[in-house]
Design a protein around this motif. Structure first.
Motif, PDB file in Angstrom:
ATOM      1  N   VAL A  21       0.857  -1.186   0.000  1.00 12.47           N
ATOM      2  CA  VAL A  21       0.000   0.000   0.000  1.00 12.47           C
ATOM      3  C   VAL A  21       0.894   1.237   0.000  1.00 12.47           C
ATOM      4  CG1 VAL A  21      -1.872   1.207   1.183  1.00 12.47           C
ATOM      5  CG2 VAL A  21      -1.737  -1.299   1.284  1.00 12.47           C
ATOM      6  N   GLU A  22       0.806   2.008  -1.056  1.00 10.89           N
ATOM      7  CA  GLU A  22       1.709   3.138  -1.230  1.00 10.89           C
ATOM      8  C   GLU A  22       1.221   4.370  -0.473  1.00 10.89           C
ATOM      9  OE1 GLU A  22       4.454   2.539  -2.445  1.00 10.89           O
ATOM     10  OE2 GLU A  22       4.131   0.686  -3.555  1.00 10.89           O
ATOM     11  N   GLY A  23       2.080   5.407  -0.410  1.00 12.32           N
ATOM     12  CA  GLY A  23       1.804   6.512   0.484  1.00 12.32           C
ATOM     13  C   GLY A  23       1.718   7.879  -0.155  1.00 12.32           C
ATOM     14  N   TYR A  24       2.062   8.889   0.641  1.00  6.55           N
ATOM     15  CA  TYR A  24       1.936  10.306   0.312  1.00  6.55           C
ATOM     16  C   TYR A  24       2.532  10.628  -1.058  1.00  6.55           C
ATOM     17  CZ  TYR A  24       2.766  15.372   0.876  1.00  6.55           C
ATOM     18  OH  TYR A  24       2.810  16.731   0.713  1.00  6.55           O
ATOM     19  N   THR A  25       1.786  11.367  -1.844  1.00  9.04           N
ATOM     20  CA  THR A  25       2.094  11.858  -3.197  1.00  9.04           C
ATOM     21  C   THR A  25       2.065  10.779  -4.266  1.00  9.04           C
ATOM     22  OG1 THR A  25       4.532  11.632  -3.205  1.00  9.04           O
ATOM     23  CG2 THR A  25       3.612  13.642  -2.199  1.00  9.04           C
ATOM     24  N   THR A  26       1.829   9.525  -3.908  1.00 11.45           N
ATOM     25  CA  THR A  26       1.713   8.484  -4.930  1.00 11.45           C
ATOM     26  C   THR A  26       0.460   8.723  -5.763  1.00 11.45           C
ATOM     27  OG1 THR A  26       2.808   6.881  -3.487  1.00 11.45           O
ATOM     28  CG2 THR A  26       1.564   6.007  -5.340  1.00 11.45           C
ATOM     29  N   ASN A  27       0.590   8.605  -7.068  1.00  7.69           N
ATOM     30  CA  ASN A  27      -0.575   8.667  -7.954  1.00  7.69           C
ATOM     31  C   ASN A  27      -0.257   7.860  -9.208  1.00  7.69           C
ATOM     32  OD1 ASN A  27       0.387  10.635 -10.219  1.00  7.69           O
ATOM     33  ND2 ASN A  27       0.877  11.712  -8.297  1.00  7.69           N
ATOM     34  N   GLY A  32       3.085  -1.545   4.133  1.00  8.11           N
ATOM     35  CA  GLY A  32       2.595  -0.177   4.050  1.00  8.11           C
ATOM     36  C   GLY A  32       3.727   0.818   4.096  1.00  8.11           C
ATOM     37  N   HIS A  33       3.737   1.749   3.151  1.00  3.22           N
ATOM     38  CA  HIS A  33       4.804   2.750   3.066  1.00  3.22           C
ATOM     39  C   HIS A  33       4.237   4.135   3.322  1.00  3.22           C
ATOM     40  CE1 HIS A  33       7.385   5.537   0.475  1.00  3.22           C
ATOM     41  NE2 HIS A  33       8.080   5.285   1.571  1.00  3.22           N
ATOM     42  N   SER A  34       4.915   4.929   4.190  1.00  2.00           N
ATOM     43  CA  SER A  34       4.558   6.314   4.433  1.00  2.00           C
ATOM     44  C   SER A  34       3.087   6.393   4.868  1.00  2.00           C
ATOM     45  CB  SER A  34       4.834   7.139   3.163  1.00  2.00           C
ATOM     46  OG  SER A  34       4.520   8.479   3.310  1.00  2.00           O
ATOM     47  N   GLY A  44      -2.215   0.067   8.786  1.00  3.33           N
ATOM     48  CA  GLY A  44      -2.384  -0.215  10.207  1.00  3.33           C
ATOM     49  C   GLY A  44      -3.839  -0.198  10.629  1.00  3.33           C
ATOM     50  N   ILE A  45      -4.600   0.726  10.066  1.00  2.00           N
ATOM     51  CA  ILE A  45      -6.036   0.776  10.340  1.00  2.00           C
ATOM     52  C   ILE A  45      -6.721  -0.449   9.748  1.00  2.00           C
ATOM     53  CG2 ILE A  45      -8.166   2.052   9.894  1.00  2.00           C
ATOM     54  CD1 ILE A  45      -6.411   4.608   9.876  1.00  2.00           C
ATOM     55  N   ALA A  46      -6.363  -0.779   8.501  1.00  2.00           N
ATOM     56  CA  ALA A  46      -6.971  -1.936   7.838  1.00  2.00           C
ATOM     57  C   ALA A  46      -6.673  -3.226   8.589  1.00  2.00           C
ATOM     58  CB  ALA A  46      -6.479  -2.029   6.395  1.00  2.00           C
ATOM     59  N   ALA A  47      -5.436  -3.378   9.086  1.00  2.00           N
ATOM     60  CA  ALA A  47      -5.060  -4.588   9.819  1.00  2.00           C
ATOM     61  C   ALA A  47      -5.954  -4.782  11.045  1.00  2.00           C
ATOM     62  CB  ALA A  47      -3.595  -4.523  10.227  1.00  2.00           C
ATOM     63  N   GLN A  48      -6.263  -3.699  11.732  1.00  2.00           N
ATOM     64  CA  GLN A  48      -7.123  -3.800  12.907  1.00  2.00           C
ATOM     65  C   GLN A  48      -8.551  -4.201  12.533  1.00  2.00           C
ATOM     66  OE1 GLN A  48      -6.430  -0.509  15.944  1.00  2.00           O
ATOM     67  NE2 GLN A  48      -5.254   0.254  14.183  1.00  2.00           N
ATOM     68  N   GLU A  49      -9.058  -3.607  11.446  1.00  2.28           N
ATOM     69  CA  GLU A  49     -10.412  -3.958  11.007  1.00  2.28           C
ATOM     70  C   GLU A  49     -10.466  -5.408  10.537  1.00  2.28           C
ATOM     71  OE1 GLU A  49     -12.722  -2.238  11.799  1.00  2.28           O
ATOM     72  OE2 GLU A  49     -12.250  -0.107  11.685  1.00  2.28           O
ATOM     73  N   LEU A  50      -9.408  -5.876   9.903  1.00  5.23           N
ATOM     74  CA  LEU A  50      -9.360  -7.271   9.461  1.00  5.23           C
ATOM     75  C   LEU A  50      -9.349  -8.226  10.642  1.00  5.23           C
ATOM     76  CD1 LEU A  50      -6.749  -6.885   6.589  1.00  5.23           C
ATOM     77  CD2 LEU A  50      -9.079  -7.764   6.292  1.00  5.23           C
ATOM     78  N   GLY A  92       8.960   3.742   6.786  1.00  8.22           N
ATOM     79  CA  GLY A  92       8.749   5.177   6.691  1.00  8.22           C
ATOM     80  C   GLY A  92       7.417   5.568   7.289  1.00  8.22           C
ATOM     81  N   SER A  93       7.084   4.948   8.426  1.00  7.34           N
ATOM     82  CA  SER A  93       5.727   5.084   8.954  1.00  7.34           C
ATOM     83  C   SER A  93       5.592   6.237   9.941  1.00  7.34           C
ATOM     84  CB  SER A  93       5.309   3.785   9.656  1.00  7.34           C
ATOM     85  OG  SER A  93       4.018   3.937  10.244  1.00  7.34           O
ATOM     86  N   PRO A  94       4.592   7.104   9.733  1.00  4.28           N
ATOM     87  CA  PRO A  94       4.303   8.158  10.703  1.00  4.28           C
ATOM     88  C   PRO A  94       3.432   7.668  11.859  1.00  4.28           C
ATOM     89  CG  PRO A  94       2.846   8.384   8.847  1.00  4.28           C
ATOM     90  CD  PRO A  94       3.778   7.234   8.520  1.00  4.28           C
TER      91      PRO A  94
END
Length: 362
Positions: free
Chosen positions: A167-173, A255-257, A264-270, A285-287
């Motif tokens: 799962v890619e992160g900030y500014t990825t498009n 998960g990146h950035s 992390g949110i998805a893992a909890q819901e799963l 690179g996790s915040p």
């Protein structure tokens, strides 16, 4: 036609085909619907309702790949036609006598429309380039939201022993990133093959959610978008599990950035229902990411915050549903994202608790 509202409805009525689930329907529901159909009914859906089913997680990957490629090819043809028409329209306009402010304003407006059409065409062409190559599958191709959403696999996730979802992160498009991210997936697949040569692997570049972009500086500093979009990662993981032919596919979630916050949110819901399909979680690179179902029975006032802003105990690693020794985070000294954004994690500001507070191994 028995009162059908459309030709499609009439054909479905004649063939007795149950309607497909809605877009973003739970993967288990999609799989149950697909398996309830006869081969003839499945073929009917492929031929008559491709856009209704091609992005449903839980369908066979080869079906989605075929239908998404057909949709992409159609869209490229249409986008090229739009560019050609706009270019001709602009040229005709520029051939007219001009000189007024209104003339130049019109020319600027038409040039802007042409530039936008070219950018869209480039996005589609780059998607096709990224999806072209041995063992590549276009699992998702969706233009219905603000940013195009694409997921491309290297290897068949329905037959692989090991599947990874990155799962890619900030500014990825898709326009700027899809080719590079799929090449990263290719390299990951090669590395996995070297480590486990006797097994099969599928590595998925997941650009199929709304990523915060450069202009969204406020959005990237909160977990609002990650919370909103995490269900897409959750459903993709469940879709991989139900479509895979193995009894228990080995599924890794990377998960990146900002993508680590979403993951992390998805893992909890799963894990909320005790049956997460994810075996390994790795964030880099996790915040940080928030605890979705926290234990609020005990709270502690902070020395610098009002009494209504309370720090909870450290998050519960078990909420991720990952076995010991299979949850990791990677960082570098001086990592701006981890050390700045992550440090405010236990307050109402920021993206959530840093990975080390979750107990992820470094």
């Amino acid at each position: 036609d028995g009162g059908a509202d459309s030709v499609s409805d009439a054909v479905e009525s004649q063939n007795g085909v149950p309607p497909p689930p809605e877009q973003n329907a739970p993967a288990e529901q999609v799989r149950a619907w697909w398996e309830s159909l006869t081969e003839a009914q499945q073929q009917h859906m492929v031929e008559h309702e491709p856009d209704a089913i091609r992005n449903l997680w839980g369908l066979p990957s080869e079906v989605r790949d075929e239908l998404n490629r057909e949709a992409l090819d159609r869209d490229i043809t249409d986008a090229q036609s739009d560019v050609d028409d706009l270019r001709d329209e602009l040229q005709d306009y520029m051939d007219r006598p001009g000189g007024s402010d209104a003339y130049y304003a019109g020319m600027i407006s038409m040039q802007s429309r042409l530039d936008s059409a070219k950018h869209h065409l480039e996005t589609l062409q780059r998607t096709r380039t990224a999806a072209t190559g041995p063992d590549r599958m276009l699992l998702e191709y969706d233009l219905s939201e603000d940013l195009p959403e694409v997921a491309i696999s290297v290897g068949d996730p329905d037959t692989a022993d090991n599947v990874s979802l990155t799962v890619e992160g900030y500014t990825t498009n898709v326009h700027d990133s899809v080719i590079g991210k799929v090449n990263d997936a290719q390299n990951l697949n090669l590395a996995a093959t070297e480590l486990a040569p006797g097994q099969s692997h599928a590595t998925i570049a997941f650009l199929a959610y709304q990523h915060p972009q450069k202009a969204d500086l406020l959005g990237v500093g909160t977990n609002t978008l990650a919370t909103q979009e995490a269900s897409k990662v959750e459903n993709a993981a469940r879709g991989i599990a139900v479509a895979n032919h193995k009894t228990d596919v080995n599924l890794s979630l990377f998960g990146h950035s900002y993508g680590s916050t979403t993951s992390g949110i998805a893992a909890q819901e799963l894990a909320a229902d005790g049956r997460s399909p994810v075996d390994t979680l790795a964030l880099y690179g996790s915040p940080g990411f928030p605890e979705i179902h926290p234990d609020t029975s005990t709270t502690y006032p902070t020395p610098i915050a009002p009494t209504e802003d309370l720090i909870r105990p450290l998050p519960d690693k078990d909420a991720l549903g990952i076995d010991d020794g299979r949850a990791f985070h990677m960082t570098e000294n001086g990592d701006f994202v981890t050390e700045i954004f992550g440090e405010v994690g236990t307050t109402k500001v920021g993206l959530g608790n840093p990975p080390r507070q979750w107990g992820l191994e470094e």
